[in-house]
Design an enzyme around this catalytic site. Structure first.
Site, PDB file in Angstrom:
ATOM      1  N   ASP A 180       1.261   6.335   5.561  1.00  0.00           N
ATOM      2  CA  ASP A 180       0.299   5.341   5.078  1.00  0.00           C
ATOM      3  C   ASP A 180       0.826   4.595   3.846  1.00  0.00           C
ATOM      4  O   ASP A 180       0.134   3.762   3.274  1.00  0.00           O
ATOM      5  CB  ASP A 180      -1.047   6.021   4.781  1.00  0.00           C
ATOM      6  CG  ASP A 180      -2.228   5.074   4.966  1.00  0.00           C
ATOM      7  OD1 ASP A 180      -2.053   4.031   5.612  1.00  0.00           O
ATOM      8  OD2 ASP A 180      -3.317   5.388   4.451  1.00  0.00           O
TER       9      ASP A 180
ATOM     10  N   LYS B 207     -10.973  12.567   7.548  1.00  0.00           N
ATOM     11  CA  LYS B 207     -10.599  12.183   8.908  1.00  0.00           C
ATOM     12  C   LYS B 207     -10.670  13.394   9.825  1.00  0.00           C
ATOM     13  O   LYS B 207     -10.394  14.520   9.386  1.00  0.00           O
ATOM     14  CB  LYS B 207      -9.156  11.657   8.928  1.00  0.00           C
ATOM     15  CG  LYS B 207      -8.955  10.282   8.342  1.00  0.00           C
ATOM     16  CD  LYS B 207      -7.473   9.889   8.425  1.00  0.00           C
ATOM     17  CE  LYS B 207      -7.204   8.540   7.769  1.00  0.00           C
ATOM     18  NZ  LYS B 207      -7.824   7.412   8.466  1.00  0.00           N
TER      19      LYS B 207
ATOM     20  N   LYS C 210       0.856  -1.192   0.000  1.00  0.00           N
ATOM     21  CA  LYS C 210       0.000   0.000   0.000  1.00  0.00           C
ATOM     22  C   LYS C 210       0.887   1.236   0.000  1.00  0.00           C
ATOM     23  O   LYS C 210       1.706   1.416   0.903  1.00  0.00           O
ATOM     24  CB  LYS C 210      -0.913  -0.011   1.235  1.00  0.00           C
ATOM     25  CG  LYS C 210      -1.721   1.286   1.426  1.00  0.00           C
ATOM     26  CD  LYS C 210      -2.738   1.162   2.569  1.00  0.00           C
ATOM     27  CE  LYS C 210      -3.407   2.497   2.883  1.00  0.00           C
ATOM     28  NZ  LYS C 210      -4.378   2.421   4.010  1.00  0.00           N
TER      29      LYS C 210
ATOM     30  N   GLU D 279      -9.635   3.479   1.701  1.00  0.00           N
ATOM     31  CA  GLU D 279      -9.043   3.588   0.366  1.00  0.00           C
ATOM     32  C   GLU D 279      -7.967   2.549   0.103  1.00  0.00           C
ATOM     33  O   GLU D 279      -7.710   2.185  -1.044  1.00  0.00           O
ATOM     34  CB  GLU D 279      -8.439   4.998   0.184  1.00  0.00           C
ATOM     35  CG  GLU D 279      -7.013   5.214   0.729  1.00  0.00           C
ATOM     36  CD  GLU D 279      -6.883   5.035   2.228  1.00  0.00           C
ATOM     37  OE1 GLU D 279      -7.915   5.126   2.925  1.00  0.00           O
ATOM     38  OE2 GLU D 279      -5.763   4.804   2.719  1.00  0.00           O
TER      39      GLU D 279
ATOM     40  N   ASP E  87      -2.977  10.120   3.599  1.00  0.00           N
ATOM     41  CA  ASP E  87      -4.370   9.688   3.732  1.00  0.00           C
ATOM     42  C   ASP E  87      -5.152  10.688   4.568  1.00  0.00           C
ATOM     43  O   ASP E  87      -5.121  10.655   5.794  1.00  0.00           O
ATOM     44  CB  ASP E  87      -4.427   8.292   4.377  1.00  0.00           C
ATOM     45  CG  ASP E  87      -5.851   7.757   4.479  1.00  0.00           C
ATOM     46  OD1 ASP E  87      -6.762   8.357   3.856  1.00  0.00           O
ATOM     47  OD2 ASP E  87      -6.049   6.729   5.169  1.00  0.00           O
TER      48      ASP E  87
ATOM     49  N   ASP F 108     -12.463   6.787   3.095  1.00  0.00           N
ATOM     50  CA  ASP F 108     -11.311   6.571   3.978  1.00  0.00           C
ATOM     51  C   ASP F 108     -10.908   5.093   4.027  1.00  0.00           C
ATOM     52  O   ASP F 108      -9.863   4.752   4.570  1.00  0.00           O
ATOM     53  CB  ASP F 108     -11.650   7.084   5.379  1.00  0.00           C
ATOM     54  CG  ASP F 108     -10.417   7.236   6.250  1.00  0.00           C
ATOM     55  OD1 ASP F 108      -9.292   7.182   5.707  1.00  0.00           O
ATOM     56  OD2 ASP F 108     -10.578   7.406   7.476  1.00  0.00           O
TER      57      ASP F 108
ATOM     58  N   ARG G 169      -7.742  -0.683   0.635  1.00  0.00           N
ATOM     59  CA  ARG G 169      -8.185  -1.923  -0.016  1.00  0.00           C
ATOM     60  C   ARG G 169      -8.523  -1.689  -1.486  1.00  0.00           C
ATOM     61  O   ARG G 169      -8.431  -2.606  -2.301  1.00  0.00           O
ATOM     62  CB  ARG G 169      -9.366  -2.525   0.757  1.00  0.00           C
ATOM     63  CG  ARG G 169     -10.629  -1.710   0.708  1.00  0.00           C
ATOM     64  CD  ARG G 169     -11.590  -2.071   1.834  1.00  0.00           C
ATOM     65  NE  ARG G 169     -11.125  -1.559   3.113  1.00  0.00           N
ATOM     66  CZ  ARG G 169     -11.725  -1.775   4.281  1.00  0.00           C
ATOM     67  NH1 ARG G 169     -12.814  -2.513   4.329  1.00  0.00           N
ATOM     68  NH2 ARG G 169     -11.242  -1.256   5.386  1.00  0.00           N
TER      69      ARG G 169
HETATM   70  N1  BES Z   1      -4.695   4.311   6.753  1.00  0.00           N
HETATM   71  C1  BES Z   1      -5.858   3.980   7.481  1.00  0.00           C
HETATM   72  C2  BES Z   1      -5.604   2.937   8.569  1.00  0.00           C
HETATM   73  C3  BES Z   1      -4.782   3.406   9.739  1.00  0.00           C
HETATM   74  C4  BES Z   1      -5.389   4.049  10.807  1.00  0.00           C
HETATM   75  C5  BES Z   1      -3.442   3.155   9.785  1.00  0.00           C
HETATM   76  C6  BES Z   1      -4.628   4.467  11.877  1.00  0.00           C
HETATM   77  C7  BES Z   1      -2.677   3.568  10.860  1.00  0.00           C
HETATM   78  C8  BES Z   1      -3.267   4.225  11.898  1.00  0.00           C
HETATM   79  C9  BES Z   1      -6.923   3.414   6.553  1.00  0.00           C
HETATM   80  O1  BES Z   1      -6.912   3.916   5.265  1.00  0.00           O
HETATM   81  C10 BES Z   1      -8.233   3.801   7.144  1.00  0.00           C
HETATM   82  O2  BES Z   1      -8.521   4.955   7.198  1.00  0.00           O
HETATM   83  N2  BES Z   1      -8.984   2.789   7.580  1.00  0.00           N
HETATM   84  C11 BES Z   1     -10.251   2.996   8.165  1.00  0.00           C
HETATM   85  C12 BES Z   1     -11.210   2.020   7.540  1.00  0.00           C
HETATM   86  C13 BES Z   1     -12.643   2.329   7.801  1.00  0.00           C
HETATM   87  C14 BES Z   1     -13.031   3.644   7.198  1.00  0.00           C
HETATM   88  C15 BES Z   1     -13.478   1.202   7.221  1.00  0.00           C
HETATM   89  C16 BES Z   1     -10.117   2.739   9.660  1.00  0.00           C
HETATM   90  O3  BES Z   1      -9.390   1.830  10.047  1.00  0.00           O
HETATM   91  O4  BES Z   1     -10.715   3.477  10.433  1.00  0.00           O
HETATM   92 ZN    ZN Z   2      -5.110   4.567   4.597  1.00  0.00          ZN
HETATM   93 MN    MN Z   3      -7.990   5.724   5.059  1.00  0.00          MN
END
Ligand code: BES
Ligand code: ZN
Ligand code: MN
Length: 492
Positions: free
Chosen positions: A277, A266, A254, A338, A259, A336, A340
């Site tokens: 990220d 966010k 990734k 993104e 992000d 968010d 996947r």
């Molecule tokens: N990059 C984030 C995941 C992340 C969060 C990594 C905190 C490191 C620290 C990912 O893109 C994300 O935002 N995931 C969301 C998914 C949700 C919206 C389904 C999450 O984990 O809140």
């Molecule tokens: Zn992310």
């Molecule tokens: Mn995200």
């Protein structure tokens, strides 16, 4: 870092004695060094122990000498002498050595190659620093470390290997810690091609036009909100003497260079640190860069799905339907989620075009994995093949980047279904598992492991082999696995 057979005739001004738990704890060669320095090291250690020093891994106590050529003796705890503990000791020595030209280090005789290698990894990682401070930027890393156990043994290869593995961690950390005003998808592609040229890899980069022409709908959608367009990066390693029987591994990383969450923006607290990220992609780049030097015996392709996730008038939206590489569709419910979406394109490309024997993806995919596993202990692993899971878990223990296996229950697949498309990108329920299940649909029937490393991607402090901030997690793990004796044994 250099291995020195026998005690050096002219030591440096600083001596470091790596002290273990055993009998006296002092390495055999320390006695001779003590005589040479005119101090009773047994007595010194005893006194230090009485005042609270314990030889737990990485504990240090410095003892200034007022006479002679030697300025200071440092005692460093080696814990139980395991690779993990010696890695911590190496990092502690590197921290102590900051600003110094040279250190002479005495380790226990009989420390095995794996532990000596880990020690070298620790020295490299403990030397890491990143700053753009113009005032008091801090001291540079130690110039040179000589290691000896006083014997005639030739141990340079283990040290060299440790330096290279440590360097993969360093490179991954450097990429992840770079701020996103500097780092965008094109920057990541440029660093990849540079490293590829220097380390004997072939590099190919898709720009946004090529991505559109070939149908990389996930990467394009996620990158559409940014003025800095997405990239897909491919790095190829073919070992010398490879045949059609040589096992073939594809790594997908990734590479979200920032992000923000996109239109599903966010909150402020959640956005900070999202420059890292792209940790998974950075670890793939760093891993690839070490394969030739370490003589990996597998064919490896690294794929990095790079995009910047920004909100804007051109951004993709919740409710959009995306068509991924190869044709599978996704309904977006949360911009968010993104990671996947870009990873799906990378996995589908690997399955359709490369047909590897083993497929691995690595990402800071979910915040939920931090809820499951806490911080800085385990990365999350999901796998469709038990032997693959075991081999990766072994590499995790050896490298110090440990994994905990998570389940992939088909029962939860309903959570990511929608009447509108083949899957939906965000849902209620166990967030790390549903993210993994989403990716699984893109892996065909190739043995696959998904590494969700959000839980080990950021260190809260300068601790063990980590420095505060981005850790660049995964590079040491993947490098260790791919250069092990038989990384794909038992798989399939
Ligand atoms: N990059 C984030 C995941 C992340 C969060 C990594 C905190 C490191 C620290 C990912 O893109 C994300 O935002 N995931 C969301 C998914 C949700 C919206 C389904 C999450 O984990 O809140
Ligand atoms: Zn992310
Ligand atoms: Mn995200």
């Amino acid at each position: 870092m250099a291995w020195q057979p026998g005690l050096p005739v002219h030591g440096t001004r600083e001596w470091v004695i790596v002290v273990g738990d055993g009998e006296s704890g002092l390495p055999a060669a320390a006695k001779e060094a003590g005589e040479r320095l005119g101090i009773d090291l047994d007595r010194l250690l005893e006194v230090q122990r009485e005042t609270g020093f314990t030889p737990s891994a990485g504990a240090t106590v410095a003892y200034p000498l007022l006479t002679g050529d030697v300025a200071e003796v440092l005692l460093v705890g080696a814990g139980d002498g395991s690779g993990k503990d010696l890695r911590h000791a190496g990092a502690a020595i590197a921290r102590y050595g900051r600003g110094k030209d040279e250190l002479t280090t005495i380790v226990a005789e009989g420390i095995d190659d794996a532990a000596l290698q880990a020690f070298a990894e620790g020295v490299v990682l403990g030397s890491f620093a990143y700053t753009q401070k113009t005032v008091d930027p801090g001291k540079p890393a130690v110039g040179r470390i000589t290691v000896t156990d006083g014997s005639d043994a030739a141990r340079q290869p283990a040290i060299d290997r440790g330096v290279v593995v440590g360097r993969t961690g360093w490179v991954a950390r450097q990429l992840a810690i770079t701020p996103s005003n500097e780092k965008d998808p094109a920057w990541l592609a440029a660093r990849s091609t540079e490293l590829a040229a220097a380390t004997g890899l072939e590099a190919t980069v898709w720009d946004e036009k090529q991505l559109a022409a070939e149908g990389f709908g996930g990467i394009l959608a996620v990158g559409s909100g940014s003025t800095r367009p997405p990239r897909f990066i491919r790095l190829d390693y073919v070992p010398a003497g490879a045949t059609r029987k040589t096992p073939y591994v594809v790594l997908v990383g990734k590479g979200i260079t920032y992000d923000t969450g996109g239109l599903s923006l966010k909150p402020r607290e959640g956005m900070v640190s999202m420059k890292r990220d792209m940790t998974g992609g950075g670890s793939v780049i760093a891993t690839m860069s070490a394969l030739r030097e370490l003589g990996a015996q597998v064919k490896v392709t690294g794929l990095i799905c790079a995009a910047e996730n920004m909100p804007s008038g051109t951004a993709y939206r919740p409710d959009d339907v995306i068509r991924h590489y190869g044709g599978r569709t996704t309904e977006v419910k949360n911009t968010d989620a993104e990671g996947r979406l870009v990873m799906a394109d990378g996995l589908a490309y690997a399955v359709n075009e490369l047909k590897p024997d083993v497929l691995i993806d690595i990402a800071t995919l979910t915040g939920a994995i931090k809820v499951s596993l806490g911080s800085m202990l385990y990365g999350g692993m999901f796998a469709t093949d038990d032997a693959l899971a075991d081999n990766l878990a072994d590499a995790g223990r050896i490298s110090g980047e440990e994994l905990w296996r998570m389940p992939l229950p088909a029962e939860y697949e309903d959570l990511i279904s929608t009447p509108i498309a083949d899957s939906v990108n965000s849902s209620k329920g166990p967030g790390s598992i549903t993210a993994a299940l989403f990716l699984k649909a893109f892996t065909g029937d190739i043995p696959w492991a998904h590494l969700d490393l959000s839980s080990i991607a950021e260190s809260p402090s300068d601790r063990f082999e980590y420095s505060t901030g981005a850790t660049g997690a995964g590079a040491r793990l993947l490098t260790t696995w791919l250069t092990s004796d038989a990384p794909t044994s038992g798989i399939g």
